[in-house]
Scaffold this active site. Structure first.
Site, PDB file in Angstrom:
ATOM      1  N   GLU A 160      -2.669  -5.146 -10.837  1.00  0.00           N
ATOM      2  CA  GLU A 160      -3.994  -5.074 -11.446  1.00  0.00           C
ATOM      3  C   GLU A 160      -5.000  -5.555 -10.411  1.00  0.00           C
ATOM      4  O   GLU A 160      -4.690  -6.429  -9.614  1.00  0.00           O
ATOM      5  CB  GLU A 160      -4.059  -6.038 -12.629  1.00  0.00           C
ATOM      6  CG  GLU A 160      -3.582  -5.450 -13.926  1.00  0.00           C
ATOM      7  CD  GLU A 160      -3.923  -6.396 -15.065  1.00  0.00           C
ATOM      8  OE1 GLU A 160      -5.115  -6.542 -15.385  1.00  0.00           O
ATOM      9  OE2 GLU A 160      -2.984  -7.012 -15.581  1.00  0.00           O
ATOM     10  N   LYS A 217      -3.064   3.284   6.599  1.00  0.00           N
ATOM     11  CA  LYS A 217      -3.001   1.823   6.727  1.00  0.00           C
ATOM     12  C   LYS A 217      -1.660   1.400   7.321  1.00  0.00           C
ATOM     13  O   LYS A 217      -1.593   0.492   8.148  1.00  0.00           O
ATOM     14  CB  LYS A 217      -3.187   1.157   5.365  1.00  0.00           C
ATOM     15  CG  LYS A 217      -4.609   1.251   4.816  1.00  0.00           C
ATOM     16  CD  LYS A 217      -4.720   0.439   3.525  1.00  0.00           C
ATOM     17  CE  LYS A 217      -6.099   0.555   2.894  1.00  0.00           C
ATOM     18  NZ  LYS A 217      -6.182  -0.156   1.614  1.00  0.00           N
ATOM     19  N   HIS A 267     -13.210  -3.822  10.379  1.00  0.00           N
ATOM     20  CA  HIS A 267     -12.850  -4.905   9.479  1.00  0.00           C
ATOM     21  C   HIS A 267     -11.328  -4.996   9.329  1.00  0.00           C
ATOM     22  O   HIS A 267     -10.741  -6.059   9.443  1.00  0.00           O
ATOM     23  CB  HIS A 267     -13.525  -4.665   8.128  1.00  0.00           C
ATOM     24  CG  HIS A 267     -13.379  -3.268   7.583  1.00  0.00           C
ATOM     25  ND1 HIS A 267     -13.578  -2.150   8.368  1.00  0.00           N
ATOM     26  CD2 HIS A 267     -13.018  -2.794   6.362  1.00  0.00           C
ATOM     27  CE1 HIS A 267     -13.360  -1.070   7.645  1.00  0.00           C
ATOM     28  NE2 HIS A 267     -13.006  -1.429   6.424  1.00  0.00           N
ATOM     29  N   ASP A 289      -7.540  -5.651   0.712  1.00  0.00           N
ATOM     30  CA  ASP A 289      -8.531  -5.078  -0.190  1.00  0.00           C
ATOM     31  C   ASP A 289      -9.819  -4.957   0.609  1.00  0.00           C
ATOM     32  O   ASP A 289     -10.194  -5.886   1.331  1.00  0.00           O
ATOM     33  CB  ASP A 289      -8.748  -5.975  -1.418  1.00  0.00           C
ATOM     34  CG  ASP A 289      -9.520  -5.226  -2.492  1.00  0.00           C
ATOM     35  OD1 ASP A 289      -9.066  -4.139  -2.893  1.00  0.00           O
ATOM     36  OD2 ASP A 289     -10.573  -5.708  -2.917  1.00  0.00           O
ATOM     37  N   SER A 290     -10.456  -3.811   0.505  1.00  0.00           N
ATOM     38  CA  SER A 290     -11.616  -3.590   1.359  1.00  0.00           C
ATOM     39  C   SER A 290     -12.693  -2.828   0.618  1.00  0.00           C
ATOM     40  O   SER A 290     -12.471  -2.311  -0.477  1.00  0.00           O
ATOM     41  CB  SER A 290     -11.197  -2.820   2.612  1.00  0.00           C
ATOM     42  OG  SER A 290     -10.556  -1.613   2.251  1.00  0.00           O
ATOM     43  N   THR A 329       0.846  -1.190   0.000  1.00  0.00           N
ATOM     44  CA  THR A 329       0.000   0.000   0.000  1.00  0.00           C
ATOM     45  C   THR A 329       0.880   1.237   0.000  1.00  0.00           C
ATOM     46  O   THR A 329       2.038   1.188   0.412  1.00  0.00           O
ATOM     47  CB  THR A 329      -0.914   0.039   1.246  1.00  0.00           C
ATOM     48  OG1 THR A 329      -1.817   1.131   1.131  1.00  0.00           O
ATOM     49  CG2 THR A 329      -0.125   0.201   2.533  1.00  0.00           C
ATOM     50  N   GLY A 358     -13.677   8.078   3.523  1.00  0.00           N
ATOM     51  CA  GLY A 358     -14.530   7.329   2.602  1.00  0.00           C
ATOM     52  C   GLY A 358     -15.997   7.290   3.017  1.00  0.00           C
ATOM     53  O   GLY A 358     -16.644   8.325   3.205  1.00  0.00           O
ATOM     54  N   TYR A 359     -16.514   6.083   3.185  1.00  0.00           N
ATOM     55  CA  TYR A 359     -17.934   5.900   3.474  1.00  0.00           C
ATOM     56  C   TYR A 359     -18.253   5.963   4.974  1.00  0.00           C
ATOM     57  O   TYR A 359     -19.410   5.763   5.367  1.00  0.00           O
ATOM     58  CB  TYR A 359     -18.409   4.549   2.898  1.00  0.00           C
ATOM     59  CG  TYR A 359     -18.242   4.453   1.397  1.00  0.00           C
ATOM     60  CD1 TYR A 359     -19.078   5.159   0.533  1.00  0.00           C
ATOM     61  CD2 TYR A 359     -17.236   3.671   0.823  1.00  0.00           C
ATOM     62  CE1 TYR A 359     -18.913   5.084  -0.843  1.00  0.00           C
ATOM     63  CE2 TYR A 359     -17.075   3.591  -0.554  1.00  0.00           C
ATOM     64  CZ  TYR A 359     -17.917   4.304  -1.384  1.00  0.00           C
ATOM     65  OH  TYR A 359     -17.761   4.235  -2.749  1.00  0.00           O
ATOM     66  N   ASP A 360     -17.256   6.233   5.808  1.00  0.00           N
ATOM     67  CA  ASP A 360     -17.501   6.262   7.257  1.00  0.00           C
ATOM     68  C   ASP A 360     -18.657   7.183   7.674  1.00  0.00           C
ATOM     69  O   ASP A 360     -19.443   6.808   8.553  1.00  0.00           O
ATOM     70  CB  ASP A 360     -16.224   6.675   8.015  1.00  0.00           C
ATOM     71  CG  ASP A 360     -15.259   5.518   8.202  1.00  0.00           C
ATOM     72  OD1 ASP A 360     -15.724   4.376   8.379  1.00  0.00           O
ATOM     73  OD2 ASP A 360     -14.037   5.752   8.173  1.00  0.00           O
TER      74      ASP A 360
HETATM   75  P1  IMP Z   1      -8.816  -0.292  -1.150  1.00  0.00           P
HETATM   76  O1  IMP Z   1      -7.850   0.694  -0.577  1.00  0.00           O
HETATM   77  O2  IMP Z   1      -8.551  -0.704  -2.526  1.00  0.00           O
HETATM   78  O3  IMP Z   1      -8.999  -1.460  -0.215  1.00  0.00           O
HETATM   79  O4  IMP Z   1     -10.211   0.485  -1.281  1.00  0.00           O
HETATM   80  C1  IMP Z   1     -11.089   0.461  -0.260  1.00  0.00           C
HETATM   81  C2  IMP Z   1     -12.219   1.467  -0.485  1.00  0.00           C
HETATM   82  O5  IMP Z   1     -13.329   1.006   0.297  1.00  0.00           O
HETATM   83  C3  IMP Z   1     -11.879   2.841   0.062  1.00  0.00           C
HETATM   84  O6  IMP Z   1     -11.446   3.698  -0.929  1.00  0.00           O
HETATM   85  C4  IMP Z   1     -13.192   3.288   0.657  1.00  0.00           C
HETATM   86  O7  IMP Z   1     -13.995   3.806  -0.339  1.00  0.00           O
HETATM   87  C5  IMP Z   1     -13.833   2.011   1.127  1.00  0.00           C
HETATM   88  N1  IMP Z   1     -13.484   1.699   2.520  1.00  0.00           N
HETATM   89  C6  IMP Z   1     -12.757   0.634   2.956  1.00  0.00           C
HETATM   90  N2  IMP Z   1     -12.612   0.656   4.295  1.00  0.00           N
HETATM   91  C7  IMP Z   1     -13.250   1.765   4.699  1.00  0.00           C
HETATM   92  C8  IMP Z   1     -13.423   2.337   6.007  1.00  0.00           C
HETATM   93  O8  IMP Z   1     -12.947   1.857   7.040  1.00  0.00           O
HETATM   94  N3  IMP Z   1     -14.137   3.489   6.041  1.00  0.00           N
HETATM   95  C9  IMP Z   1     -14.654   4.070   4.919  1.00  0.00           C
HETATM   96  N4  IMP Z   1     -14.510   3.592   3.709  1.00  0.00           N
HETATM   97  C10 IMP Z   1     -13.808   2.429   3.580  1.00  0.00           C
END
Ligand code: IMP
Length: 205
Positions: free
Chosen positions: A40, A12, A184, A73-74, A7, A157-159
């Protein structure tokens, strides 16, 4: 022993360093390890995408002795939207659209949906690749409900639209310490930490 975390995200990195602070493991980002580019993300699940990111770093790192690779990945799954935005969470409505707009759009799509059907979860898959190439993937979630508007300034983000019924507030309103404890990603990190300690007990000495 080192962990190379796939990352460039400073938050993170800080989280994983904090969770591993009592182990003798150095955590560095893929950039600090001199790895350019980006894996990718073509997988159909969080697990596949986490593994893709980890394998990319593992290969580029030249499978160096002693280095562990971790990638995550989240995303957010909303039940009333058939799991959307899911693995496309970061790309929902385009990478450059603000989260204010993304959040407003999701809330609008849930117009008229009652509380009990606004269930959602944050998902985090975390992949670990050991120096000898063995792979492990864990998955953890944080359950909640989509609110009716944004609330809170913490998190990202979506928090601000993710309501935690047990706390009576969103995951952008709870403290960072509470979020780490229940999130998570925090739970997935601690599970990966436990795997590392069981595989390499020496890191605790
Ligand atoms: P990643 O960095 O590719 O795993 O993208 C994860 C995306 O999921 C982020 O850009 C957010 O949009 C959303 N996301 C994942 N974890 C969280 C969180 O803890 N709070 C808010 N949004 C999250």
């Amino acid at each position: 022993m080192r962990i190379i975390f796939a990352t460039g995200n400073k938050d993170k990195l800080r989280e994983i360093r904090q969770i591993l602070s009592d182990c003798s493991i150095e955590v560095i980002s893929m950039r600090d390890a001199g790895i350019e580019g980006e894996a990718e993300e073509t997988g159909k699940s969080f697990e596949e995408n986490a593994l893709q990111k980890a394998r990319y770093v593992y290969e580029k790192n030249g499978k160096r002795d002693g280095d562990l690779v971790v990638a995550d990945d989240s995303g957010l799954e909303i039940d009333a939207l058939n799991g959307e935005p899911g693995i496309l969470s970061a790309r929902y409505m385009g990478k450059d659209t603000s989260y204010r707009e993304k959040n407003a759009d999701l809330v609008k799509r849930l117009e008229g949906v009652p509380d009990e059907r606004r269930t959602a979860r944050f998902v985090c898959a975390m992949a670990l690749i050991c120096p000898d190439g063995r792979e492990r993937v864990v998955r953890q979630t944080m359950e909640g409900r989509i609110g009716y508007g944004e609330a809170g300034e913490n998190g990202f983000g979506y928090d601000p639209i993710f309501f935690l019924p047990e706390y009576g507030m969103t995951s952008a309103e709870v403290s960072p310490e509470v979020k780490n404890a229940i999130s998570h990603r925090g739970k997935a990190l601690r599970e990966v930490r436990d795997i590392i300690i069981s595989e390499y007990p020496g890191v605790m000495s």
